[in-house]
Design a protein around this motif. Sequence first.
Motif, PDB file in Angstrom:
ATOM      1  N   ASN A 103     -13.695   6.364  -1.468  1.00  0.00           N
ATOM      2  CA  ASN A 103     -13.759   6.830  -2.870  1.00  0.00           C
ATOM      3  C   ASN A 103     -15.093   6.468  -3.511  1.00  0.00           C
ATOM      4  N   VAL A 104     -15.705   7.440  -4.126  1.00  0.00           N
ATOM      5  CA  VAL A 104     -17.031   7.244  -4.715  1.00  0.00           C
ATOM      6  C   VAL A 104     -16.865   6.960  -6.212  1.00  0.00           C
ATOM      7  N   ALA A 105     -17.608   5.980  -6.701  1.00  0.00           N
ATOM      8  CA  ALA A 105     -17.532   5.634  -8.128  1.00  0.00           C
ATOM      9  C   ALA A 105     -18.895   5.129  -8.582  1.00  0.00           C
ATOM     10  N   GLY A 106     -19.017   4.849  -9.887  1.00  0.00           N
ATOM     11  CA  GLY A 106     -20.274   4.348 -10.422  1.00  0.00           C
ATOM     12  C   GLY A 106     -21.181   5.471 -10.863  1.00  0.00           C
ATOM     13  N   ALA A 107     -22.373   5.109 -11.289  1.00  0.00           N
ATOM     14  CA  ALA A 107     -23.347   6.084 -11.785  1.00  0.00           C
ATOM     15  C   ALA A 107     -24.739   5.478 -11.632  1.00  0.00           C
ATOM     16  N   ASP A 108     -25.729   6.344 -11.754  1.00  0.00           N
ATOM     17  CA  ASP A 108     -27.123   5.929 -11.763  1.00  0.00           C
ATOM     18  C   ASP A 108     -27.302   4.804 -12.803  1.00  0.00           C
TER      19      ASP A 108
ATOM     20  N   VAL B 292     -16.891   3.028  -3.090  1.00  0.00           N
ATOM     21  CA  VAL B 292     -18.305   2.810  -2.761  1.00  0.00           C
ATOM     22  C   VAL B 292     -19.146   3.383  -3.911  1.00  0.00           C
ATOM     23  N   HIS B 293     -20.221   2.677  -4.232  1.00  0.00           N
ATOM     24  CA  HIS B 293     -21.083   3.108  -5.344  1.00  0.00           C
ATOM     25  C   HIS B 293     -21.860   4.363  -4.956  1.00  0.00           C
ATOM     26  N   VAL B 294     -21.927   5.307  -5.870  1.00  0.00           N
ATOM     27  CA  VAL B 294     -22.588   6.581  -5.578  1.00  0.00           C
ATOM     28  C   VAL B 294     -24.053   6.375  -5.169  1.00  0.00           C
ATOM     29  N   CYS B 295     -24.741   5.373  -5.724  1.00  0.00           N
ATOM     30  CA  CYS B 295     -26.153   5.158  -5.353  1.00  0.00           C
ATOM     31  C   CYS B 295     -26.264   4.637  -3.925  1.00  0.00           C
ATOM     32  N   ASP B 296     -25.337   3.765  -3.528  1.00  0.00           N
ATOM     33  CA  ASP B 296     -25.336   3.320  -2.132  1.00  0.00           C
ATOM     34  C   ASP B 296     -25.044   4.497  -1.207  1.00  0.00           C
TER      35      ASP B 296
ATOM     36  N   PRO C  50     -24.930  -1.605   1.538  1.00  0.00           N
ATOM     37  CA  PRO C  50     -24.521  -1.344   0.164  1.00  0.00           C
ATOM     38  C   PRO C  50     -25.011  -2.438  -0.769  1.00  0.00           C
ATOM     39  N   LYS C  51     -25.590  -2.017  -1.908  1.00  0.00           N
ATOM     40  CA  LYS C  51     -26.176  -3.001  -2.828  1.00  0.00           C
ATOM     41  C   LYS C  51     -25.424  -3.101  -4.153  1.00  0.00           C
ATOM     42  N   ARG C  52     -24.745  -2.003  -4.532  1.00  0.00           N
ATOM     43  CA  ARG C  52     -24.117  -1.984  -5.857  1.00  0.00           C
ATOM     44  C   ARG C  52     -22.614  -1.729  -5.782  1.00  0.00           C
ATOM     45  N   SER C  53     -22.028  -1.896  -4.588  1.00  0.00           N
ATOM     46  CA  SER C  53     -20.648  -1.444  -4.406  1.00  0.00           C
ATOM     47  C   SER C  53     -19.571  -2.476  -4.725  1.00  0.00           C
ATOM     48  N   THR C  54     -19.867  -3.461  -5.574  1.00  0.00           N
ATOM     49  CA  THR C  54     -18.745  -4.280  -6.039  1.00  0.00           C
ATOM     50  C   THR C  54     -18.019  -3.487  -7.129  1.00  0.00           C
ATOM     51  N   MET C  55     -16.723  -3.742  -7.271  1.00  0.00           N
ATOM     52  CA  MET C  55     -15.951  -2.984  -8.275  1.00  0.00           C
ATOM     53  C   MET C  55     -16.532  -3.183  -9.672  1.00  0.00           C
ATOM     54  N   ASP C  56     -16.919  -4.409  -9.991  1.00  0.00           N
ATOM     55  CA  ASP C  56     -17.432  -4.644 -11.346  1.00  0.00           C
ATOM     56  C   ASP C  56     -18.752  -3.902 -11.587  1.00  0.00           C
ATOM     57  N   CYS C  57     -19.627  -3.860 -10.581  1.00  0.00           N
ATOM     58  CA  CYS C  57     -20.900  -3.144 -10.750  1.00  0.00           C
ATOM     59  C   CYS C  57     -20.650  -1.645 -10.888  1.00  0.00           C
TER      60      CYS C  57
ATOM     61  N   ILE D  73     -18.003  -0.176 -12.070  1.00  0.00           N
ATOM     62  CA  ILE D  73     -17.433   0.109 -13.390  1.00  0.00           C
ATOM     63  C   ILE D  73     -18.490  -0.089 -14.482  1.00  0.00           C
ATOM     64  N   ALA D  74     -19.318  -1.119 -14.356  1.00  0.00           N
ATOM     65  CA  ALA D  74     -20.347  -1.357 -15.379  1.00  0.00           C
ATOM     66  C   ALA D  74     -21.334  -0.186 -15.430  1.00  0.00           C
ATOM     67  N   ASP D  75     -21.751   0.318 -14.267  1.00  0.00           N
ATOM     68  CA  ASP D  75     -22.698   1.449 -14.254  1.00  0.00           C
ATOM     69  C   ASP D  75     -22.041   2.710 -14.807  1.00  0.00           C
ATOM     70  N   ALA D  76     -20.788   2.940 -14.426  1.00  0.00           N
ATOM     71  CA  ALA D  76     -20.074   4.119 -14.936  1.00  0.00           C
ATOM     72  C   ALA D  76     -19.866   3.999 -16.447  1.00  0.00           C
ATOM     73  N   TRP D  77     -19.609   2.792 -16.911  1.00  0.00           N
ATOM     74  CA  TRP D  77     -19.379   2.532 -18.341  1.00  0.00           C
ATOM     75  C   TRP D  77     -20.647   2.802 -19.139  1.00  0.00           C
ATOM     76  N   ARG D  78     -21.794   2.344 -18.612  1.00  0.00           N
ATOM     77  CA  ARG D  78     -23.078   2.580 -19.304  1.00  0.00           C
ATOM     78  C   ARG D  78     -23.319   4.088 -19.441  1.00  0.00           C
ATOM     79  N   TRP D  79     -23.089   4.808 -18.354  1.00  0.00           N
ATOM     80  CA  TRP D  79     -23.278   6.264 -18.359  1.00  0.00           C
ATOM     81  C   TRP D  79     -22.318   6.930 -19.341  1.00  0.00           C
ATOM     82  N   GLN D  80     -21.055   6.543 -19.305  1.00  0.00           N
ATOM     83  CA  GLN D  80     -20.081   7.233 -20.171  1.00  0.00           C
ATOM     84  C   GLN D  80     -20.339   6.942 -21.640  1.00  0.00           C
ATOM     85  N   LYS D  81     -20.832   5.761 -21.942  1.00  0.00           N
ATOM     86  CA  LYS D  81     -21.125   5.455 -23.345  1.00  0.00           C
ATOM     87  C   LYS D  81     -22.389   6.149 -23.824  1.00  0.00           C
TER      88      LYS D  81
END
Length: 327
Positions: A170-175, A224-228, A304-311, A313-321
């Motif tokens: 499953n892909v998650a996160g954002a730039d 997995v983080h989309v950037c990874d 993988p460099k950013r694929s922790t769940m918290d990272c 969600i934090a990247d996705a949160w920044r993008w969504q806000k």
Amino acid sequence: MTNILVTGGAGYIGSHACKALAAAGYTPVTYDNLSTGWAEAVKFGPFEQGDLTDRDRLDQVFAAYNPAAIMHFAALSQVGESMQLPELYWHNNVAGSLTLLQAAAQAGCLNFVFSSTCATYGDQDNVVLDEDCAQHPINAYGKSKRAIEDMLRDFETAHGIRHVVFRYFNVAGADPDAEVGEFHQPETHLVPLLLDAAQGKRDALTIFGTDYDTPDGTCIRDYVHVCDLVDAHVLGLGWLEVGKGSRVFKLGTGSGFSVREVIAHAGAVTGRDVPVVEGPRRPGDCTKLVSGSTRAEAELGWTPKRSTMDCMIADAWRWQKSGHYSA
Ligand code: UFG
């Protein structure tokens, strides 16, 4: 500059791939019909609007750009929808990929990086999901991707198309710069839905099934983080460029998170109460899809460099806000 044709470059993963390709010195040429993508997401190279099933348009684009390789992301990708309208998946994903491969073979564009999915494995209890294990997809989406993997093998034998296949978990996160991010209309994916609920943009997230055979009763996935993920694609392109043979790599972290665990992380990262309600199972959902990326790490040198769940969600949160594309 080397042109790379990126189908689905206006979509979530494709737009991140374009950014990574541009950063690596390539020119990403987006080919997208905008059925689920956004013209605003095309920021890192030229945009050619067109449909995968439109052979004439594809021939024009191959002639205009003479791409050295293709990264093929364009696809319908909703498990639930694929159970209700399988014909869309066989037409767009399978017939569309066939048209793309025919155009590529004729144009002599013989390096192909394909976006596949762990949904091709299906529900296989007590089986280690590695690249060589049998694939038994349980939904039309997974079946359409497995069919394209088969097609690629035949096109290699007959027409010399070498391919790297990535089977994503499953892909998650954002730039992290929030230049591009995840935005589907309608949204069906867990993390953006949770973050919308956290912002009060929707009433509550429905948990699809609480009676699965897992510790907390909800489905488990490997995120997995989309950037990874797109970094792996650039490495896969390099693999083909140096003449290495066709190869399948799965991309996950090996850590499973239940739906309830993802909800808890979203609450902790955002500092908001995420409203949720419990609902019935969604047809086509596997109980547990978790694996790692041993082969990708060993052979591609992927880390993988950013694929922790918290990272994620934090990247996705920044993008969504920061506001998404205009719907
Ligand atoms: N979920 C909910 N409520 C929702 C949305 C999702 O409980 O409103 C649950 C799902 O049932 C699932 C998990 O959250 O257990 C993740 O669901 P997503 O819809 O975010 O993702 P999927 O696992 O269904 O599918 C995704 C991609 C597919 C890919 C698959 C591989 O969309 O392309 O991951 O696991 F094949």
